[in-house]
Write an enzyme that holds these catalytic residues in place. Structure first.
Site, short mmCIF file in Angstrom:
data_model
loop_
_atom_site.label_atom_id
_atom_site.label_comp_id
_atom_site.label_asym_id
_atom_site.label_seq_id
_atom_site.Cartn_x
_atom_site.Cartn_y
_atom_site.Cartn_z
N CYS A 168 43.01 41.78 37.87
CA CYS A 168 44.47 41.90 37.90
C CYS A 168 44.97 42.55 39.19
CB CYS A 168 44.94 42.71 36.70
SG CYS A 168 44.35 44.42 36.73
N LEU A 175 53.45 63.09 30.71
CA LEU A 175 53.57 62.89 32.15
C LEU A 175 52.65 61.74 32.56
CD1 LEU A 175 53.66 66.54 33.55
CD2 LEU A 175 55.52 65.11 32.69
N VAL A 176 53.19 60.84 33.34
CA VAL A 176 52.45 59.66 33.79
C VAL A 176 52.42 59.67 35.30
CG1 VAL A 176 52.34 57.15 33.81
CG2 VAL A 176 53.15 58.34 31.76
N ALA A 177 51.21 59.52 35.85
CA ALA A 177 51.07 59.42 37.30
C ALA A 177 50.44 58.06 37.62
CB ALA A 177 50.25 60.58 37.84
N ASN A 206 48.52 56.45 35.50
CA ASN A 206 48.42 55.76 34.22
C ASN A 206 47.01 55.26 33.93
OD1 ASN A 206 50.08 55.04 31.90
ND2 ASN A 206 49.60 52.91 32.39
N GLU A 216 29.68 28.11 24.06
CA GLU A 216 29.08 26.87 23.56
C GLU A 216 29.40 26.66 22.09
OE1 GLU A 216 24.72 24.72 22.96
OE2 GLU A 216 24.90 26.44 24.32
N ARG A 244 12.98 27.86 22.03
CA ARG A 244 12.78 27.99 23.47
C ARG A 244 12.01 29.27 23.81
NH1 ARG A 244 14.52 25.58 28.22
NH2 ARG A 244 15.71 24.02 27.05
N GLU A 302 20.21 27.88 34.55
CA GLU A 302 19.51 28.92 33.81
C GLU A 302 18.19 29.39 34.43
OE1 GLU A 302 20.17 28.19 29.22
OE2 GLU A 302 19.97 26.29 30.28
#
Length: 1437
Positions: free
Chosen positions: A66, A341-343, A345, A885, A963, A1346
């Site tokens: 993001c 208080l938010v700085a 976040n 899958e 497998r 794979e």
């Protein structure tokens, strides 16, 4: 978008306030009146602005998908600051006065920015979901520094994760912006290749590789780029001598150019020049806005305190304030004492998302300029509380440079500590005060500040100020000495006194962007005689708070201050640390012995390093140079990553084999590529959320949906009773779409909530009340085996008489092998969008799935409609790796059910934690074995019982088991053998397909056993591998003859090209002279069988249209998840039709154009769909052949139109079925695999035996991929798969709570490799020049997705080799049993020494307690502490 508003006059102390946000987005002004206070910047960008290039990967700031750039004018520093930021954690309300630039603001696929172009064309984008985040991180670096160093480039990605590429191509592309040799110019040759010419200051020409041996007289040894002037005529290494093989160990048929280099140079020749002066400017208005100098006549908005009240009754944030001055902040806090208080976040945002914490009143403090000053005096420096950690690091570096090391010991320790503090996106916004105020017991900085003698400056309304020493700051778990109404305004850190030495240490599961397990700040001051005058030792991760180890401090100063260099002081320190910080075995967070060992190891490191620093006369034998935490790298930075790719140029074909870039790479790099959740909202669209089961195993007594239905926006709650068709699904039909009577794992969806918005759906899901009767649960494979909780199926391979051979063997050894689970961690979580057509029960399902056909069939069955009414469409996936899958099908069915009942489109996209707890993982495997061998280590007999953890249902576990059992032999003759496999039934998610599909687990179990056999006979594992290796014509335990067997050739050639023998001797010599660092070396082969285990799946289909303008549209049965399948298919089509590659297009995979398809899996999709595409195109080519013969010079469009006018069909279908295969497990007859992809890797590592931290120094890989369809894409698959395998066996530890909930639910707890974890020297080459006469695949190519993954385990076995060296040093020669993953904890505790002996907890004290160990793979949490709070620290009982 602009919404005008009038500023308001507030009657309180706030003065004039505003309720609108003003910011710029990609150069355009945006004004929002009364914004949604719960909305993040990411949500705004994606839903309101429609800019979906910025992705949601985790929602907790841990993956970087993001990333955006936020620019602001800093009124303190008087400059424009550009910062990369996690938009998922950035509240929208924080962007007032800032300029937000997203990936869409840089360029388009037709006109990309230089950053976008280079990452795309140099193969830095596979699935593409992470690509915009990498683009924005690099772009931000260049905006701050247009001429970065390569170190700068590597470090700028420490907050970005990629699961596909293995990072190397991203780093290489990004480094083209560094001031390096190639920038002097490139010329394109007549044949389309390019020659890069560069000159050093001495006029020497270079090859274009950073650090070229010809530049500035640097005649260097081979470090991944140059060979030390051993090229033609003593020239550049890229100018080969006549007769030199271009590819390590490979015959390239006389080629004089490395095809990889030639292709890279050709791409570089087309690069746009980067011009920093042409970037989007920072709007001048925002400078005036920040300074408060905008026009006062009302023509321009004024920057004011923000005061916004939420209108919605369901809002989590009801009131928001953004003060601009300290007085306003203190007044607000006095009026709202409970405000949050938010700085940055970074903490609050995670609490809100993961803990569902609500903070009704929030105050954003980062725009208060008074909290961002730095004041220096003679005795100390006071750092403003709200300076970002990134700026804090810059200020610290400047102080160290200005004052020298003697006075800045604390500053240097803090600076070094910040190198590994979170990711850059977090450091750009997180603040010094925020780090202190959260009072985390595992804070990186708090122990260092405490040991330094720092103090916190506090202020309150009315002018009251006071200082609190950091030693007195923490009063309890997450509690501080701050009083109501106080805020931190500064942090005072003293200059160091004469004789003072200080260091900071930290250990985490992963080196970069990870929370600490244990962290500490250690300081000592000695007098002129070398006697201890003062000491402070502070630790995090050892108690509910950051603590001073006062007993150890007293021990340092005992007897009036002993000589610091006296070994007796060290002994006292270690005794005191272990006595004071000893942990109980059952502590929350686990790892009791390891954490105690780390405390002791850090103390030993500090003591030794301070001797070397001159704090006391150096003591003999300390090996202090090995103690630095940089793992051999310079103190200022670590060794750069180097990569080399080698393959022959393609001459026999026009298009197939060429290393063209991924077909969608530019769209992915510019954010134009659409994934499921990027699709624009459809009219009337609803959102879906899951109601998770609270128990691992329980009877469902009742579901009460009434509380949820009463909430605003909720449309429907669906349960099993609402499934109109078939409620059972998967191959064995042993799993319900929605549970009727029982739940079988914690997190299993019990019901579905459908609502108008995602927020409403998620809130309502919490309101659904489910009544359970808890039942006993089984969580681990060992417990399941002990209790007989097994599925009925058994798979066995038997050759010879194993019992008789064991009885006759000269030596017999019995033991166990274990390898753990692995989360797919595709960057795009599972998603589906179901859209009703409105008639005849028709439904379109847009899904992120590898299996469109099963998605179609299950959705139709659940709805009770014919499959022909449901169309599943897949444009692309942001990664799959097997995880999509089968398990993706269920989410699509949920969306289809909701759409069916509501008649409206329904979007279902999982958050990262929901995805991880519901999707299933790689199967953990346990093997119990008895092996017979001779004195040389030749295997004579093997009996192995293999158990996988299948989870609660079959899913694909039988195929995975088959497998695994058929890959236990890996590349070796086993003698008489009996290999029996069973599947354990546990109360966990149904484990599922994952790249390797059991094959890598089977090989790992055998290789672990082989290492213990090597220990027993006193030989190296490589000697045993060579001794027991198959030869051509040998027959496997599943009766398949090994033709085209190239592993011995690969082994020989890689041994030569990697200089294995010489490096083995060098590693041994290094270990003989190194006390606390050991190097390890491993050479590991692999063979991977290609084909689906179920015969009917081995078929592919394609539909090809030629249009009259000459363009070609291809549809086939495979899906694109980043592996480049569509790119290869367009190459096959173009080659077969004889048209330019640009003429061929693939839009999507859909079940109405490609019906009855096999899943894109088993590394067989290029084989199956490639031949189908080829067959369809061959039909068309034959139809068009007469027209081409008639018009040999006509363009293809004219040929196609002429044929059309003659009524020739320009559409053809193609089909392909793999011949020869079909294995009967009951009889043991038939051919199981069509062929084998083969490879060998050499890995070299360096291990810090005191902490378990390690660096992968170098990896060499040589792969046999046949005649590749696209060599560059195959190189990318090799590197990406290797890195996944490395993560699986080292950092990726999967943990549960004892009652069943998953602990590792996101990047905060689950650690995939970062860009700095990959090999520092990464060399990959393809085997070339073999005829492959028996290989009946499309263009003689081989599947590659794979097979290389198991080679990543070479890092694990190299680490095992290093641990063995450490044990031998301590006189321990017994065979070593070590299980995967080899986390730092496992590695450290295996390096037995006096510290490990000191911290050992007696067996009696472990009785009845639950540790954090792979014996059970769970963590116990006591006292009601949540999973997030339990990470890495202890709450005492």
């Amino acid at each position: 978008m602009t919404v005008s508003t009038a500023d308001t006059k507030d009657s309180s102390q706030l003065g004039e306030t505003s309720s609108q946000l003003l910011f710029y987005l990609n150069g355009s002004r945006v004004v929002i009146e009364k914004p949604d206070l719960d909305q993040t910047l990411l949500q705004y960008l994606r839903t309101t602005a429609g800019l979906t290039g910025t992705k949601l990967g985790c929602g907790e700031g841990g993956c970087g998908a993001c990333t955006v750039m936020i620019s602001r004018y800093d009124t303190v520093e008087q400059r424009i600051v550009h910062a990369s930021v996690n938009a998922c954690l950035c509240p929208l309300y924080t962007v007032d006065g800032k300029h937000v630039i997203t990936v869409e603001g840089l360029g388009t696929a037709k006109n990309p920015h230089a950053v976008q172009q280079r990452i795309a064309l140099l193969h830095g984008s596979q699935c593409g979901f992470c690509t915009p985040g990498f683009v924005m991180s690099l772009y931000t670096l260049l905006r701050n520094n247009p001429n970065p160093t390569e170190h700068d480039v590597e470090e700028c990605f420490d907050g970005n994760l990629c699961r596909c590429t293995g990072y190397r191509p991203i780093l290489d592309a990004a480094k083209t912006f560094a001031e390096q040799a190639w920038k002097a110019g490139t010329t394109v040759n007549a044949d389309g290749t390019a020659t890069v010419r560069a000159q050093g200051s001495d006029g020497a020409a270079g090859c274009g590789v950073d650090g070229c041996c010809q530049l500035d007289g640097a005649k260097k040894e081979d470090d991944g780029g140059c060979c030390g002037a051993r090229g033609a005529g003593g020239g550049c290494c890229k100018q080969k001598k006549p007769g030199d093989a271009d590819v390590d160990g490979a015959d390239v048929n006389g080629a004089d150019v490395n095809g990889a280099d030639a292709e890279t140079q050709s791409v570089i020749a087309r690069f746009k020049k980067y011009d920093a002066s042409s970037e989007l400017i920072f709007p001048p208005f925002l400078i005036r806005y920040a300074k408060g100098t905008t026009a006062l006549d009302g023509s321009e908005p004024q920057r004011r305190t923000l005061a916004i009240a939420s209108d919605g009754s369901e809002a989590w944030c009801r009131q928001f304030f953004r003060p601009l001055t300290l007085d306003t902040l203190l007044a607000l806090l006095a009026a709202h004492p409970g405000a949050k208080l938010v700085a940055g976040n970074s903490e609050v945002g995670v609490e809100m998302r993961l803990k569902r914490a609500r903070f009704p009143v929030q105050i954003f403090v980062n725009d208060v300029a008074e909290l961002q000053h730095v004041r220096e005096s003679a005795a100390e420096v006071v750092f403003g509380a709200n300076i970002s950690l990134e700026r804090f690091g810059r200020e610290l570096a400047a102080l160290v440079a200005a004052h020298g090391g003697e006075r800045t010991q604390a500053f240097a320790a803090l600076r070094d500590n910040l190198r590994f503090f979170a990711g850059r996106q977090i450091r750009n916004v997180a603040t010094l005060a925020g780090n202190i105020a959260t009072a985390s017991p595992i804070s990186d900085l708090n122990p260092v500040l405490m040991a330094a003698g720092a103090a916190v400056e506090l202020a309150a309304a009315g002018g009251a100020r006071r200082r609190v020493a950091m030693a007195d700051m923490f009063t309890g778990y997450r509690r501080t000495a701050m009083r109501a109404g106080e805020v931190i305004v500064g942090v005072a850190v003293p200059f160091s006194r004469p004789g003072e030495r200080m260091r900071a240490f930290k250990q985490a599961k992963r080196r970069d962007d990870d929370i600490a397990i244990v962290t500490c700040g250690l300081r000592v001051r000695v007098d002129a005689q070398g006697r201890v005058a003062d000491a402070a030792f502070a630790f995090g991760g050892m108690a509910p708070t950051t603590v001073l180890a006062r007993q150890a401090m007293a021990a340092a100063t005992a007897d009036g201050g002993a000589a610091w260099g006296d070994a007796a002081v060290l002994a006292r320190l270690l005794d005191a640390v272990q006595a004071e910080l000893r942990l109980d075995y059952g502590v929350p967070g686990g790892m009791a012995e390891y954490r105690a060992a780390l405390a002791g190891s850090f103390m030993l490191k500090f003591w030794a390093l301070t001797q070397a620093d001159g704090a006391a006369p150096a003591a003999a034998g300390l090996h202090a140079g090995e103690m630095d935490d940089g793992l051999g790298a310079p103190h200022e930075g670590r060794a750069l990553c180097r990569g080399r790719q080698a393959y022959a140029s393609v001459r026999e074909r026009a298009i197939v084999g060429k290393g063209v870039a991924h077909a969608s790479a530019l769209q992915q790099a510019t954010g134009e590529a659409r994934y499921v959740d990027d699709m624009p909202p459809t009219r009337g669209e609803l959102h879906l959320a899951l109601v998770p089961a609270a128990h691992a195993h329980a009877r469902v007594l009742a579901i009460d949906a009434a509380p949820a239905l009463a909430l605003p926006g909720v449309v429907r709650v669906l349960t099993a009773a609402d499934v109109p068709g078939e409620n059972r699904w998967n191959i064995f039909e042993d799993e319900e779409v929605l549970p009727t009577t029982h739940v079988h794992y914690a997190g299993q969806p019990v019901a579905l909530v459908v609502a108008e918005t995602l927020r409403a759906a998620q809130a309502a899901a919490l309101a659904v009340h489910v009544t359970y009767e808890a039942l006993p649960a089984v969580l681990t494979v060992r417990d399941a085996v002990a209790q007989g909780a097994l599925f009925a199926e058994e798979r066995a391979l038997r050759t010879g008489d194993a019992a008789a051979a064991l009885a006759a063997a000269p030596h017999v050894l019995s033991g166990e092998s274990y390898c753990g689970a692995q989360e797919h961690f595709y960057l795009e979580t599972m998603g589906a969008l179901a859209v009703p057509r409105g008639e005849a029960d028709e439904l379109d399902v847009f899904a992120s799935t590898q299996n469109p056909t099963e998605t179609q069939m299950v959705c139709a069955a659940a709805l009770g409609v014919p499959a022909s009414r449901v169309v599943c469409r897949v444009k692309r996936m942001g990664g799959g790796f097997g995880g999509k899958e089968s398990r993706s099908v269920l989410l699509a069915a949920f969306a289809a059910l909701a759409a069916h009942h509501t008649g409206r489109p329904v979007r279902a996209v999982l958050d990262r934690d929901d995805d991880m707890r519901t999707s299933g993982q790689r199967h953990p495997f346990l093997a119990r074995w008895t092996v017979g061998f001779d004195a040389a280590g030749k295997l004579l007999a093997l009996r192995m019982h293999v158990f996988s953890n299948g989870g609660f249902s079959h899913d694909l576990s039988v195929g995975v088991l088959e497998r695994a059992v058929s890959h236990v032999d890996n590349c070796y003759r086993l003698g008489a053998c009996e290999i029996v496999g069973r599947i354990a039934r546990t109360n966990t998610q149904s484990n599922t397909a994952f790249r390797g599909f059991g094959g890598c687990q089977g090989m790992f179990l055998l290789e672990s056993m082989l290492c213990e056999v090597a220990d027993a006979v006193g030989r190296t594992p490589e000697q045993l591998r060579a001794l027991n290796m198959y030869r051509a014509g040998d027959v496997t335990p599943f009766a398949q003859r090994l033709d085209d067997w190239n592993v011995p050739l690969l082994w020989q050639r890689l041994a030569e090209s990697s200089q294995f023998a010489e490096r083995r001797a060098a590693v041994d010599a290094y270990n003989a002279g190194s006390r606390h660092r050991k190097r390890g070396l491993c050479m590991l082969p692999t063979k991977f069988g290609i084909s689906f285990g179920v015969k009917f799946l081995n078929q592919g289909m394609a539909l090809v249209h030629v249009y009259t303008d000459g363009s070609v549209l291809v549809a086939h049965g495979g899906t694109e998840m980043g592996q480049g399948l569509h790119t290869k298919m367009t190459q096959v089509a173009a080659e077969t039709l004889g048209v330019p590659l640009a003429s061929v297009f693939i839009s999507e995979t859909a079940t109405n154009t490609a019906a009855n398809t096999s899943p894109t899996a088993a590394s067989a999709s290029s084989d199956l769909n490639g031949f189908a595409v080829h067959n369809a195109c061959a039909v068309l080519a034959e139809r068009l052949r007469p027209y081409r013969e008639r018009m040999p010079d006509a363009p293809f469009a004219k040929v196609a139109r002429t044929a059309y006018l003659d009524r020739v069909s320009l559409t053809a279908a193609g089909h392909y079925a793999t011949p020869d295969i079909g294995f009967d497990w009951q009889r043991g007859t038939g051919q199981l695999y069509f062929y084998f992809t083969q490879g060998v890797a050499v890995a070299e590592v360096e291990l810090d035996t005191l902490t378990g931290a390690h660096t992968t120094r170098r990896v060499d890989i040589l792969m046999d991929v046949g005649k590749s369809l696209n060599k560059a894409l195959d190189i990318g698959q090799i590197e990406g798969a290797f890195t996944q395998g490395q993560g699986w066996t080292t950092t990726e530890e999967f943990l549960y709570f004892p009652r069943g909930p998953l602990f590792t639910q996101g990047p905060g707890n689950y650690k995939i490799p970062s860009a700095m974890d990959i090999p520092r020297d990464f060399r990959v080459a393809l085997l070339e020049g073999l005829p492959y006469e028996g290989l009946k695949t499309i263009y003689s190519s081989k599947g590659i997705g794979e097979p290389p993954l198991f080679l990543g385990a070479s890092v694990f076995f190299a680490l095992r080799d290093a641990v063995m060296a450490a044990r031998r040093q301590e006189g321990v020669d017994a065979p070593l049993h070590i299980e995967s993953p080899a986390t730092p904890e496992i590695l450290r505790m295996a390096c037995v020494d006096q510290i490990v002996d000191r911290v050992a907890i007696p067996a009696a004290q472990k009785e009845g307690k639950v540790p954090n160990s792979r014996d059970i793979n769970t963590i116990e949490v006591q006292g009601g502490i949540s999973p997030e709070e339990a990470r890495g620290y202890i709450i005492t009982a």
